[in-house]
Design a protein around this motif. Structure first.
Motif, PDB file in Angstrom:
ATOM      1  N   PRO A   1     -21.653 -25.141  -5.003  1.00  0.00           N
ATOM      2  CA  PRO A   1     -21.867 -26.482  -4.338  1.00  0.00           C
ATOM      3  C   PRO A   1     -23.178 -27.305  -4.610  1.00  0.00           C
ATOM      4  CG  PRO A   1     -20.836 -24.909  -2.748  1.00  0.00           C
ATOM      5  CD  PRO A   1     -21.504 -24.050  -4.060  1.00  0.00           C
ATOM      6  N   ARG A   2     -22.669 -28.276  -5.006  1.00  0.00           N
ATOM      7  CA  ARG A   2     -24.099 -29.268  -5.161  1.00  0.00           C
ATOM      8  C   ARG A   2     -24.946 -29.169  -3.939  1.00  0.00           C
ATOM      9  NH1 ARG A   2     -24.123 -33.478  -8.821  1.00  0.00           N
ATOM     10  NH2 ARG A   2     -23.175 -31.844 -10.209  1.00  0.00           N
ATOM     11  N   ASP A   3     -24.269 -29.437  -2.763  1.00  0.00           N
ATOM     12  CA  ASP A   3     -25.283 -29.381  -1.591  1.00  0.00           C
ATOM     13  C   ASP A   3     -26.028 -28.097  -1.418  1.00  0.00           C
ATOM     14  OD1 ASP A   3     -24.324 -31.949  -1.146  1.00  0.00           O
ATOM     15  OD2 ASP A   3     -22.632 -31.500  -0.018  1.00  0.00           O
ATOM     16  N   ASN A   4     -25.638 -26.980  -1.971  1.00  0.00           N
ATOM     17  CA  ASN A   4     -26.353 -25.764  -1.742  1.00  0.00           C
ATOM     18  C   ASN A   4     -27.553 -25.654  -2.892  1.00  0.00           C
ATOM     19  OD1 ASN A   4     -23.526 -24.201  -0.877  1.00  0.00           O
ATOM     20  ND2 ASN A   4     -25.375 -24.232   0.356  1.00  0.00           N
ATOM     21  N   CYS A   5     -27.703 -26.501  -3.883  1.00  0.00           N
ATOM     22  CA  CYS A   5     -28.454 -26.291  -4.934  1.00  0.00           C
ATOM     23  C   CYS A   5     -29.982 -26.191  -4.462  1.00  0.00           C
ATOM     24  CB  CYS A   5     -28.466 -27.471  -6.098  1.00  0.00           C
ATOM     25  SG  CYS A   5     -27.187 -27.115  -7.127  1.00  0.00           S
ATOM     26  N   ASP A   6     -30.543 -27.022  -3.486  1.00  0.00           N
ATOM     27  CA  ASP A   6     -31.878 -26.838  -2.941  1.00  0.00           C
ATOM     28  C   ASP A   6     -31.995 -25.528  -2.314  1.00  0.00           C
ATOM     29  OD1 ASP A   6     -32.150 -29.389  -3.536  1.00  0.00           O
ATOM     30  OD2 ASP A   6     -31.994 -30.441  -1.713  1.00  0.00           O
ATOM     31  N   GLU A   7     -31.019 -24.724  -1.845  1.00  0.00           N
ATOM     32  CA  GLU A   7     -31.295 -23.709  -1.224  1.00  0.00           C
ATOM     33  C   GLU A   7     -31.970 -22.558  -2.304  1.00  0.00           C
ATOM     34  OE1 GLU A   7     -28.499 -22.376   1.582  1.00  0.00           O
ATOM     35  OE2 GLU A   7     -27.561 -24.508   1.660  1.00  0.00           O
ATOM     36  N   LEU A   8     -31.655 -22.853  -3.730  1.00  0.00           N
ATOM     37  CA  LEU A   8     -31.717 -21.636  -4.591  1.00  0.00           C
ATOM     38  C   LEU A   8     -33.027 -21.868  -5.233  1.00  0.00           C
ATOM     39  CD1 LEU A   8     -28.281 -21.599  -6.242  1.00  0.00           C
ATOM     40  CD2 LEU A   8     -29.405 -19.888  -4.718  1.00  0.00           C
ATOM     41  N   GLU A   9     -33.880 -22.930  -4.837  1.00  0.00           N
ATOM     42  CA  GLU A   9     -35.328 -23.133  -5.394  1.00  0.00           C
ATOM     43  C   GLU A   9     -36.051 -21.894  -5.327  1.00  0.00           C
ATOM     44  OE1 GLU A   9     -38.889 -26.227  -5.641  1.00  0.00           O
ATOM     45  OE2 GLU A   9     -37.136 -27.001  -4.449  1.00  0.00           O
ATOM     46  N   GLY A  10     -36.512 -21.165  -6.291  1.00  0.00           N
ATOM     47  CA  GLY A  10     -37.364 -20.039  -6.354  1.00  0.00           C
ATOM     48  C   GLY A  10     -36.588 -18.781  -6.144  1.00  0.00           C
ATOM     49  N   ARG A  11     -35.214 -18.911  -6.016  1.00  0.00           N
ATOM     50  CA  ARG A  11     -34.507 -17.954  -5.666  1.00  0.00           C
ATOM     51  C   ARG A  11     -33.381 -17.554  -6.821  1.00  0.00           C
ATOM     52  NH1 ARG A  11     -33.205 -16.936   0.360  1.00  0.00           N
ATOM     53  NH2 ARG A  11     -33.085 -14.732  -0.140  1.00  0.00           N
ATOM     54  N   LEU A  12     -33.353 -18.095  -7.783  1.00  0.00           N
ATOM     55  CA  LEU A  12     -32.550 -17.752  -8.953  1.00  0.00           C
ATOM     56  C   LEU A  12     -32.748 -16.626  -9.736  1.00  0.00           C
ATOM     57  CD1 LEU A  12     -32.054 -21.275 -10.487  1.00  0.00           C
ATOM     58  CD2 LEU A  12     -30.553 -20.052  -8.885  1.00  0.00           C
ATOM     59  N   PRO A  13     -31.853 -15.695  -9.882  1.00  0.00           N
ATOM     60  CA  PRO A  13     -32.251 -14.337 -10.698  1.00  0.00           C
ATOM     61  C   PRO A  13     -32.326 -14.884 -12.167  1.00  0.00           C
ATOM     62  CG  PRO A  13     -29.745 -14.491 -10.016  1.00  0.00           C
ATOM     63  CD  PRO A  13     -30.461 -15.581  -9.387  1.00  0.00           C
ATOM     64  N   ASN A  14     -32.900 -13.909 -13.052  1.00  0.00           N
ATOM     65  CA  ASN A  14     -33.122 -14.207 -14.456  1.00  0.00           C
ATOM     66  C   ASN A  14     -31.677 -14.011 -15.066  1.00  0.00           C
ATOM     67  OD1 ASN A  14     -35.839 -14.894 -14.351  1.00  0.00           O
ATOM     68  ND2 ASN A  14     -36.396 -12.668 -14.265  1.00  0.00           N
ATOM     69  N   GLY A  15     -31.316 -14.611 -16.020  1.00  0.00           N
ATOM     70  CA  GLY A  15     -30.158 -14.303 -16.807  1.00  0.00           C
ATOM     71  C   GLY A  15     -29.035 -14.978 -16.400  1.00  0.00           C
ATOM     72  N   LEU A  16     -29.086 -15.857 -15.229  1.00  0.00           N
ATOM     73  CA  LEU A  16     -27.799 -16.522 -14.833  1.00  0.00           C
ATOM     74  C   LEU A  16     -28.076 -17.824 -14.775  1.00  0.00           C
ATOM     75  CD1 LEU A  16     -25.032 -15.865 -13.190  1.00  0.00           C
ATOM     76  CD2 LEU A  16     -26.607 -16.268 -11.076  1.00  0.00           C
TER      77      LEU A  16
END
Length: 353
Positions: free
Chosen positions: A304-319
């Motif tokens: 969901p677009r509204d969740n994108c801010d929560e992923l800053e700095g927490r994205l796994p490599n390769g995804l």
């Protein structure tokens, strides 16, 4: 041994016992960690997860997996202090005070029933969203069931009554809670005009709105939905609860009812609630879901677009993670990745980066 030494030894032993006892005490936190993923276009125990009746079905490929989160803590389980310490040290685990999720007195059975009902509702809403995308007509009726305490304090119950059928809000047709929420937030605290069907007559009312601590605006109406579908989708999935599988169920149904594959064999996972008009809503545990998806083989993720801010700095490599606002946009992204449409993908706002 002198009396002083004896006291020191006994006191030290007492402190050790007290410390060990504290480690066995329940923690006041819930732990959220990555859970398993389930491919909505695959088979489980030789049975398709999604079976469509009343319309043509087509073979699928790749994956369109829904994602889950393990939630450990009262009332469904016990988190001890050592568990909480390990969770605090893990980058893929979040800790949330118990009272922020479950009000005091909530029972395990209440949680189970709530999650089961939310999953059943998400499947119905997913079918509605899929048919809306495929331009297959169906009937829906949204009715007022009850009001939140905040809505009663604001006087909403004086403008509406249980049983009122909601037709539109601020001139916009409303087919679900996400659409209504958007209208309410656009009003920014001002009353919104609602058109209702009451006792067989059209009625227009003004409903007050209110703001909560999260900064969002609410009207506080609890809605019930009744659908009449020309097509049925039977979804076989056990031991998974909650509303956040809605988007992936929607895409799984669309892919099943579409001759050309949406994925082109790509490994997709995702999450998000869905409204009958395809609007995608935010969910909890997004960081755990992307971590679980990547660890189980997903290469692409819809959030969901509204969740994108929560992923800053927490994205796994390769995804590669793409934020979406509705099912139409999700399908466009699936097709763009399938067709290697770099121009389209380059124009998207990055999610979590």
């Amino acid at each position: 041994m002198s009396l002083r030494k004896t006291i020191q030894v006994v006191s030290g032993g007492g402190a050790l016992v007290t410390g060990l006892a504290a480690l066995a005490l329940p923690s006041a936190y819930l732990l959220e960690s990555p859970g398993p993923i389930f491919d909505t276009i695959a088979e489980i125990d030789d049975q398709p997860v999604i079976t469509v009746e009343g319309a043509s079905s087509y073979p699928t490929e790749g994956t369109l997996a829904l994602t889950t989160v393990y939630v450990n803590g009262a009332p469904t389980s016990t988190v001890r202090v050592p568990d909480a310490i390990r969770g605090w040290l893990s980058p893929s685990v979040d800790m949330t005070p118990h009272e922020l999720i479950y009000p005091s007195g909530t029972t395990e059975e209440e949680v189970r029933q709530r999650n089961t009902a939310a999953m059943a509702s998400s499947q119905e809403l997913a079918l509605a969203a899929a048919l809306d995308y495929l331009q297959v007509d169906y009937a829906v009726e949204l009715s007022v069931m009850d009001f939140t305490e905040e809505a009663i304090e604001a006087g909403t119950h004086e403008a509406l009554s249980p049983g009122d059928v909601l037709l539109d809000a601020a001139g916009e047709e409303v087919t679900g809670i996400e659409g209504l929420r958007q209208v309410v937030n656009d009003a920014a605290g001002e009353p919104i005009e609602l058109t209702l069907m009451r006792d067989g007559e059209h009625v227009e009312v003004e409903a007050p709105t209110y703001q909560e601590a999260d900064g969002e605006y609410y009207v506080g109406i609890l809605l019930g939905s009744e659908f009449e579908f020309p097509v049925q989708a039977d979804i076989q999935l056990e031991d998974v609860g909650g509303p956040s599988a809605g988007l992936m169920f929607t895409l799984g149904i669309i892919d099943t009812m579409t001759e050309e594959s949406l994925t082109g064999g790509k490994e997709w996972a995702g999450t998000g609630t869905v409204d009958p008009d395809g609007t995608v809503g935010a969910i909890g545990g997004i960081a755990q879901k992307v971590a679980g998806a990547r660890s189980q083989g997903a290469e692409y993720f819809l959030a969901p677009r509204d969740n994108c801010d929560e992923l800053e700095g927490r994205l796994p490599n390769g995804l590669d993670v793409y934020g979406v606002e509705d099912a139409d946009e999700a399908v466009e992204i699936l097709e763009a990745v399938r067709d290697s449409d770099e121009d389209f993908l380059a124009g998207l706002s990055p999610c979590g980066r």
